[in-house]
Design a protein around this motif. Structure first.
Motif, PDB file in Angstrom:
ATOM      1  N   UNK A 450       2.877   4.833   1.028  1.00 40.98           N
ATOM      2  CA  UNK A 450       3.084   6.115   0.364  1.00 40.98           C
ATOM      3  C   UNK A 450       2.357   7.179   1.171  1.00 40.98           C
ATOM      4  N   UNK A 451       2.732   8.419   0.968  1.00 37.04           N
ATOM      5  CA  UNK A 451       2.057   9.510   1.671  1.00 37.04           C
ATOM      6  C   UNK A 451       0.678   9.705   1.074  1.00 37.04           C
ATOM      7  N   UNK A 452      -0.310   9.869   1.955  1.00 33.37           N
ATOM      8  CA  UNK A 452      -1.681  10.110   1.523  1.00 33.37           C
ATOM      9  C   UNK A 452      -2.323  11.069   2.505  1.00 33.37           C
ATOM     10  N   UNK A 453      -2.644  12.286   2.022  1.00 31.53           N
ATOM     11  CA  UNK A 453      -3.168  13.291   2.936  1.00 31.53           C
ATOM     12  C   UNK A 453      -2.121  13.654   3.953  1.00 31.53           C
ATOM     13  N   UNK A 454      -2.509  13.613   5.225  1.00 35.42           N
ATOM     14  CA  UNK A 454      -1.553  13.936   6.296  1.00 35.42           C
ATOM     15  C   UNK A 454      -0.994  12.668   6.939  1.00 35.42           C
ATOM     16  N   UNK A 455      -1.402  11.496   6.426  1.00 36.28           N
ATOM     17  CA  UNK A 455      -0.895  10.239   6.970  1.00 36.28           C
ATOM     18  C   UNK A 455      -0.269   9.428   5.834  1.00 36.28           C
ATOM     19  N   UNK A 456      -0.431   8.115   5.877  1.00 34.67           N
ATOM     20  CA  UNK A 456       0.127   7.234   4.852  1.00 34.67           C
ATOM     21  C   UNK A 456      -0.930   6.247   4.393  1.00 34.67           C
ATOM     22  N   UNK A 457      -0.788   5.795   3.164  1.00 34.31           N
ATOM     23  CA  UNK A 457      -1.624   4.731   2.624  1.00 34.31           C
ATOM     24  C   UNK A 457      -0.744   3.496   2.490  1.00 34.31           C
ATOM     25  N   UNK A 458      -1.177   2.400   3.070  1.00 33.46           N
ATOM     26  CA  UNK A 458      -0.368   1.181   3.099  1.00 33.46           C
ATOM     27  C   UNK A 458      -1.023   0.104   2.238  1.00 33.46           C
ATOM     28  N   UNK A 459      -0.223  -0.484   1.356  1.00 29.62           N
ATOM     29  CA  UNK A 459      -0.642  -1.663   0.615  1.00 29.62           C
ATOM     30  C   UNK A 459       0.018  -2.885   1.237  1.00 29.62           C
ATOM     31  N   UNK A 460      -0.759  -3.928   1.476  1.00 28.11           N
ATOM     32  CA  UNK A 460      -0.241  -5.111   2.176  1.00 28.11           C
ATOM     33  C   UNK A 460      -0.787  -6.369   1.536  1.00 28.11           C
ATOM     34  N   UNK A 461       0.106  -7.332   1.312  1.00 25.62           N
ATOM     35  CA  UNK A 461      -0.293  -8.632   0.767  1.00 25.62           C
ATOM     36  C   UNK A 461       0.299  -9.712   1.665  1.00 25.62           C
ATOM     37  N   UNK A 462      -0.575 -10.558   2.191  1.00 23.99           N
ATOM     38  CA  UNK A 462      -0.134 -11.623   3.092  1.00 23.99           C
ATOM     39  C   UNK A 462       0.160 -12.897   2.319  1.00 23.99           C
ATOM     40  N   UNK A 463       1.150 -13.654   2.818  1.00 23.22           N
ATOM     41  CA  UNK A 463       1.488 -14.991   2.306  1.00 23.22           C
ATOM     42  C   UNK A 463       1.961 -14.982   0.860  1.00 23.22           C
ATOM     43  N   UNK A 464       2.874 -14.056   0.589  1.00 19.11           N
ATOM     44  CA  UNK A 464       3.550 -14.015  -0.707  1.00 19.11           C
ATOM     45  C   UNK A 464       4.744 -14.969  -0.651  1.00 19.11           C
TER      46      UNK A 464
END
Length: 485
Positions: A450-464
């Motif tokens: 999602x957009x956060x400030x002037x960059x992006x915020x990434x949510x990541x979950x490994x091995x789903x």
């Protein structure tokens, strides 16, 4: 307010302080380090210092003299520049955030600093460093009224009064809670690293060798005294870091209207930040190693705003410290669209071995090097094995995902546990990938941004579970788009 206005004259002092901060390294080189060349006359250094001081003061005064602002024809207009005249016009429609703060100098003279930001800006579009509080309130009200006047669905004047009356405090951080928040924040690490970095700038000027030589006999008395000294120093740093956090977030209050969230805080430097609700992109819940066992968390707002000059504005703290059992209730009160139980679908048990494998993949070369080059003390690195196992298990246990209506929740841990809550309409992209090893176990890695400030915020979950990744993807994408892939 069509007549151009200047800032308060105290802005000259603020400009001087800003210039000194920017020129601190060159200034120290001239002032602190004397010329070693005997051929250079002694009057050169005082002359250079005098020229620098004259330039700083003169430039600060001219910046104040040449800076004017006014509001006219639906725009906030600024004219500035000492040698090159700059004109900046900001349409009221594009303004999405007005930040009002009071530094120590502003508070002495009953002034405030006002920042005006638009979407997508890497820095504040307009900064009024020293204006009267009444002028700041007038600017804020005038811009809001002009923006509302262009909206045919806005309320009339009577309804506006009722709307204003609905504005009330929905969250207040008490002083005891602030001390707990500061004591468990990990700010001591930042404080200590900053102190070390500052001292390291002057290592050539401080006679460390002579100091330690004079106290050589004292040091030989044993390591107990040195250990006690180090512990006392760490305790002092810890107390200072805690107090600095309490002072920074004192009187933390969250106010809410139908369209905005107003956050105010600070003891020495008061700050008030206005955030339009429609600019909020998501919520981030953070639980570090100390707070999670205590059932405590910190909540941040991710929104499309902020500036690089003000790092804090890139990620806004909504609740500095809150009990998780009260989290659902408070989120519902402040941002009902993010109503969620935060219950996660865990990743499968067969993923635990991969979390362990990744830790030992990095740990074994480090342990091997320590054992080889630092025997026998290098064998102490074996103590890292249970630590790595514990860390891997914590990451595995806290990883998960959930879909609740139009909300996607992704939970993961590096050091602190992060739970990112995103609306489907605010998600910029969702992707999943799988390596050859993951494919053998029918696992994959899912991520959303999602957009956060002037960059992006990434949510990541490994091995789903791979099938779960497809469920998330089909939830996000239109059905036709999923069928075509």
């Amino acid at each position: 307010m069509s007549e151009p206005k200047r800032l308060h004259p105290i802005a000259v002092l603020l400009n001087i302080i800003k210039s000194i901060k920017e020129l601190v390294i060159p200034f120290l080189l001239v002032v602190v380090i004397p010329g070693k060349n005997e051929g250079i006359p002694g009057w050169i250094q005082p002359l250079v210092i005098a020229v620098i001081i004259f330039f700083i003061i003169g430039n600060a005064f001219l910046q104040w003299l040449r800076f004017t602002y006014r509001m006219e024809e639906g725009e906030f207009r600024i004219e500035s520049g000492v040698f090159v005249r700059k004109k900046r016009y900001i349409k009221f429609d594009r303004i999405h955030s007005i930040d009002i703060s009071e530094g120590i100098i502003q508070r002495i003279f009953s002034l405030v600093k006002l920042n005006i930001e638009t979407a997508g800006g890497s820095q504040a579009d307009a900064v009024l460093s020293a204006i009267c509080k009444n002028d700041a309130d007038r600017i804020n009200s005038f811009i809001s009224e002009e923006k509302n006047a262009k909206n045919p669905f806005d309320k009339d004047e009577v309804e506006d009064d009722e709307y204003t009356a609905k504005s009330s405090a929905v969250f207040k951080q008490t002083l005891p809670q602030l001390f707990v928040m500061a004591a468990t924040s990990g700010a001591v690490g930042v404080f200590l690293s900053g102190a070390i970095a500052f001292i390291s700038q002057f290592d050539e000027m401080i006679p460390f060798e002579r100091i330690f030589k004079d106290y050589e006999d004292f040091i030989e008395m044993g390591t107990i005294i040195l250990t006690l000294f180090a512990l006392v120093a760490l305790l002092v740093v810890y107390i200072l870091a805690t107090l600095s956090m309490v002072i920074k977030y004192a009187s933390f209050t969250v106010m809410k209207t139908d369209e905005e969230i107003v956050i105010s805080r600070g003891l020495l430097e008061k700050r008030q930040l206005t955030i339009p609700i429609h600019k909020i992109q998501g919520i981030r819940i953070m639980e570090n190693l100390i707070r999670k066992p205590l059932g405590l968390a910190t909540v941040y707002i991710e929104y499309a705003g902020g500036s690089m000059e003000d790092k804090e504005s890139l990620s806004i703290m909504l609740f500095p410290l809150i009990r998780k059992k009260h989290l659902h209730e408070k989120i519902l009160e402040v941002l009902p669209v993010y109503e969620t139980t935060t219950e996660m679908t865990p990743i499968p048990k067969r993923a635990l071995s991969r979390y362990m494998f990744r830790k030992f993949l990095y740990l074994i070369p480090i342990m091997g090097a320590l054992v080889w080059f630092f025997r026998p003390w290098g064998y102490l690195s074996l103590l890292l094995v249970p630590l790595a196992i514990f860390w891997a298990y914590m990451q595995y246990r806290d990883a998960g995902w959930s879909i609740e209506g139009n909300l996607l929740l992704l939970s993961s841990r590096f050091f602190s546990k992060q739970t990112l809550i995103m609306q489907r309409s605010r998600i910029q992209s969702i992707s999943y990938k799988k390596s050859w090893f993951q494919n053998r176990k029918e696992l994959a890695t899912i991520s959303a941004s999602i957009k956060s400030g002037i960059t992006s915020r990434v949510g990541l979950v490994a091995d789903v579970e791979e099938k779960d990744c497809l469920i998330i993807k089909s939830w996000y994408l239109p059905k036709k788009a999923v069928d075509s892939q």
